[in-house]
Design a protein around this motif. Structure first.
Motif, PDB file in Angstrom:
ATOM      1  N   LEU A 216     -53.026  -6.081 -15.628  1.00  0.00           N
ATOM      2  CA  LEU A 216     -52.062  -5.218 -14.320  1.00  0.00           C
ATOM      3  C   LEU A 216     -52.999  -5.993 -13.434  1.00  0.00           C
ATOM      4  CD1 LEU A 216     -49.922  -2.519 -14.442  1.00  0.00           C
ATOM      5  CD2 LEU A 216     -49.601  -4.875 -15.176  1.00  0.00           C
ATOM      6  N   GLU A 217     -53.136  -6.686 -12.415  1.00  0.00           N
ATOM      7  CA  GLU A 217     -53.979  -7.261 -11.043  1.00  0.00           C
ATOM      8  C   GLU A 217     -54.016  -5.758 -10.403  1.00  0.00           C
ATOM      9  OE1 GLU A 217     -52.342 -10.876 -10.012  1.00  0.00           O
ATOM     10  OE2 GLU A 217     -53.748 -12.138 -11.364  1.00  0.00           O
ATOM     11  N   THR A 218     -54.716  -5.836 -10.040  1.00  0.00           N
ATOM     12  CA  THR A 218     -55.215  -4.825  -9.303  1.00  0.00           C
ATOM     13  C   THR A 218     -55.663  -4.600  -7.557  1.00  0.00           C
ATOM     14  OG1 THR A 218     -55.107  -3.335 -11.035  1.00  0.00           O
ATOM     15  CG2 THR A 218     -55.843  -2.074  -8.692  1.00  0.00           C
ATOM     16  N   GLN A 219     -54.923  -3.769  -7.257  1.00  0.00           N
ATOM     17  CA  GLN A 219     -55.450  -4.330  -5.354  1.00  0.00           C
ATOM     18  C   GLN A 219     -55.344  -3.248  -4.788  1.00  0.00           C
ATOM     19  OE1 GLN A 219     -53.559  -6.887  -2.616  1.00  0.00           O
ATOM     20  NE2 GLN A 219     -54.958  -6.703  -0.835  1.00  0.00           N
ATOM     21  N   ILE A 220     -56.866  -2.764  -4.545  1.00  0.00           N
ATOM     22  CA  ILE A 220     -57.547  -1.256  -4.007  1.00  0.00           C
ATOM     23  C   ILE A 220     -57.661  -1.327  -2.514  1.00  0.00           C
ATOM     24  CG2 ILE A 220     -59.310   0.618  -3.952  1.00  0.00           C
ATOM     25  CD1 ILE A 220     -59.566  -0.449  -7.077  1.00  0.00           C
ATOM     26  N   GLU A 221     -57.510  -0.148  -1.690  1.00  0.00           N
ATOM     27  CA  GLU A 221     -57.067  -0.189  -0.443  1.00  0.00           C
ATOM     28  C   GLU A 221     -57.310   0.363  -0.230  1.00  0.00           C
ATOM     29  OE1 GLU A 221     -57.183  -2.583   1.818  1.00  0.00           O
ATOM     30  OE2 GLU A 221     -56.338  -4.653   0.902  1.00  0.00           O
ATOM     31  N   GLN A 222     -58.912   1.294   1.049  1.00  0.00           N
ATOM     32  CA  GLN A 222     -58.622   2.685   0.984  1.00  0.00           C
ATOM     33  C   GLN A 222     -58.908   3.251   2.389  1.00  0.00           C
ATOM     34  OE1 GLN A 222     -63.129   2.491  -0.747  1.00  0.00           O
ATOM     35  NE2 GLN A 222     -63.816   2.422   1.432  1.00  0.00           N
ATOM     36  N   ILE A 223     -58.477   3.827   2.776  1.00  0.00           N
ATOM     37  CA  ILE A 223     -58.610   5.153   3.814  1.00  0.00           C
ATOM     38  C   ILE A 223     -59.634   6.481   3.953  1.00  0.00           C
ATOM     39  CG2 ILE A 223     -57.978   6.396   5.725  1.00  0.00           C
ATOM     40  CD1 ILE A 223     -55.302   5.555   4.839  1.00  0.00           C
ATOM     41  N   TYR A 224     -60.818   5.764   5.012  1.00  0.00           N
ATOM     42  CA  TYR A 224     -62.305   6.892   5.240  1.00  0.00           C
ATOM     43  C   TYR A 224     -62.634   7.032   6.121  1.00  0.00           C
ATOM     44  CZ  TYR A 224     -67.001   9.148   4.224  1.00  0.00           C
ATOM     45  OH  TYR A 224     -68.072  10.105   3.519  1.00  0.00           O
TER      46      TYR A 224
ATOM     47  N   ALA B 294     -63.351  15.440  16.180  1.00  0.00           N
ATOM     48  CA  ALA B 294     -65.257  15.785  15.454  1.00  0.00           C
ATOM     49  C   ALA B 294     -64.889  16.087  14.129  1.00  0.00           C
ATOM     50  CB  ALA B 294     -65.956  15.812  16.426  1.00  0.00           C
ATOM     51  N   GLU B 295     -63.618  16.769  13.826  1.00  0.00           N
ATOM     52  CA  GLU B 295     -63.745  18.010  12.848  1.00  0.00           C
ATOM     53  C   GLU B 295     -62.622  17.363  11.504  1.00  0.00           C
ATOM     54  OE1 GLU B 295     -66.998  19.199  11.303  1.00  0.00           O
ATOM     55  OE2 GLU B 295     -67.625  19.720  13.363  1.00  0.00           O
ATOM     56  N   GLN B 296     -62.362  16.286  11.623  1.00  0.00           N
ATOM     57  CA  GLN B 296     -60.972  16.468  11.124  1.00  0.00           C
ATOM     58  C   GLN B 296     -61.393  14.691   9.206  1.00  0.00           C
ATOM     59  OE1 GLN B 296     -58.677  14.382  13.210  1.00  0.00           O
ATOM     60  NE2 GLN B 296     -57.500  16.073  14.623  1.00  0.00           N
ATOM     61  N   SER B 297     -60.717  14.781   8.801  1.00  0.00           N
ATOM     62  CA  SER B 297     -61.033  13.629   7.705  1.00  0.00           C
ATOM     63  C   SER B 297     -60.020  13.641   6.763  1.00  0.00           C
ATOM     64  CB  SER B 297     -62.400  14.651   7.105  1.00  0.00           C
ATOM     65  OG  SER B 297     -62.352  15.237   6.162  1.00  0.00           O
ATOM     66  N   PHE B 298     -60.141  11.896   6.815  1.00  0.00           N
ATOM     67  CA  PHE B 298     -59.315  11.762   5.542  1.00  0.00           C
ATOM     68  C   PHE B 298     -59.160  10.607   4.520  1.00  0.00           C
ATOM     69  CE2 PHE B 298     -57.414  12.236  10.708  1.00  0.00           C
ATOM     70  CZ  PHE B 298     -56.260  13.572  10.532  1.00  0.00           C
ATOM     71  N   GLY B 299     -58.827  10.725   3.762  1.00  0.00           N
ATOM     72  CA  GLY B 299     -59.468  10.336   2.052  1.00  0.00           C
ATOM     73  C   GLY B 299     -58.188   9.442   1.360  1.00  0.00           C
ATOM     74  N   ALA B 300     -57.772   8.111   1.250  1.00  0.00           N
ATOM     75  CA  ALA B 300     -57.200   7.954   0.605  1.00  0.00           C
ATOM     76  C   ALA B 300     -57.092   6.688   0.080  1.00  0.00           C
ATOM     77  CB  ALA B 300     -55.929   8.184   1.345  1.00  0.00           C
ATOM     78  N   PHE B 301     -56.608   6.627  -1.472  1.00  0.00           N
ATOM     79  CA  PHE B 301     -56.679   5.392  -2.529  1.00  0.00           C
ATOM     80  C   PHE B 301     -55.243   4.438  -2.201  1.00  0.00           C
ATOM     81  CE2 PHE B 301     -60.672   6.503  -4.263  1.00  0.00           C
ATOM     82  CZ  PHE B 301     -61.163   5.325  -3.745  1.00  0.00           C
ATOM     83  N   PHE B 302     -54.656   3.448  -1.850  1.00  0.00           N
ATOM     84  CA  PHE B 302     -53.651   2.473  -2.019  1.00  0.00           C
ATOM     85  C   PHE B 302     -53.887   1.295  -2.942  1.00  0.00           C
ATOM     86  CE2 PHE B 302     -53.491   4.756   1.825  1.00  0.00           C
ATOM     87  CZ  PHE B 302     -51.721   4.591   2.391  1.00  0.00           C
TER      88      PHE B 302
END
Length: 241
Positions: free
Chosen positions: A4-12, A206-214
């Motif tokens: 399968l072709e895979t496209q990876i996007e992220q939120i950092y 200032a003290e928040q963080s969000f991480g995710a892979f799509f």
């Protein structure tokens, strides 16, 4: 099943001035058929220097998977998790325990058309299939024993057109789940990631963080051509030593 072709996007998203939060988002191809994903976070740090503990934990995770990568995928995953749990317990018993009770992590191993996942703390995994969004690995309940890491485990088959979302669960404190679900169901994952990112950027403190892979799985990949183009470089938030 065809590759399968895979496209990876992220939120950092994390403020450069954050002193109480550490976040790592990492993806590595262990082999031609194995892809490892890590979403990891430590919150409520007392000193900024304690952020180094998350780097150490990430190195423990990566070393366990790299040293066992020649094993069959399911055996690899189970063996690596057992080593990680033991090494994390040893780390705490040695006195390096500022992360205990504050650590959240999701580990996913994509092995061809199989996916294996485990998590600890406030991380979760979702599968997009046929326009529906299904939680496949929920976040742990707050208050779970902090040293009983990576007890939650699931695995399954991936199909063409599936999508995976691997995320820190605190995203849903700022994007209502009903809205998140609507965005993901009505758009391709790369476009959905862009819209979710915009909402989170508008909510940053200032003290928040969000991480995710799509992770978007499109139609089966074509057979390799004699002179393939260079693979696109996927940016990562952390490069272990």
């Amino acid at each position: 099943m065809p590759r399968l072709e895979t496209q990876i996007e992220q939120i950092y998203l994390i403020s450069p001035d954050a002193k109480k939060t550490s976040l790592i988002l990492y993806e590595e191809a262990l082999s031609a058929t194995l892809n490892l994903f890590i979403v990891a976070q430590v919150h409520e740090l007392i000193r900024k220097s304690e952020a180094g503990e998350l780097n150490k934990i990430s190195e423990i995770i990566l070393a366990s998977f790299r040293s066992n990568k020649k094993l069959p995928a399911e055996t690899l995953f189970e063996t690596a998790l057992a080593q990680i749990n033991q090494n994390l317990a040893d780390l705490a018993h040695e006195g390096r325990k500022s992360w205990v009770g504050k650590f959240s992590c999701l580990i996913a191993l994509k092995a061809g058309d199989n996916i294996l996942l485990a998590n600890a703390g406030q991380t979760a995994a979702w599968l997009k299939r046929d326009g529906s969004l299904v939680e496949i690995l929920p976040a742990e309940k707050i208050g779970t024993h902090p040293l009983k890491t990576f007890q939650n485990f699931t695995q399954g088959k991936l199909l063409p057109e599936d999508g995976l979302i691997l995320t820190s669960a605190n995203i849903f404190n700022y994007v209502a789940f009903a809205l998140f679900q609507k965005i993901v169901q009505q758009q391709a994952l790369p476009a959905a990631r862009t819209e979710v990112l915009k909402i989170l950027q508008d909510s940053m403190g200032a003290e928040q963080s969000f991480g995710a892979f799509f992770v978007d799985l499109s139609k089966p990949a074509a057979d390799p051509v004699p002179a393939p183009m260079p693979a696109a470089v996927i940016p990562v938030a952390y490069t272990p030593q």
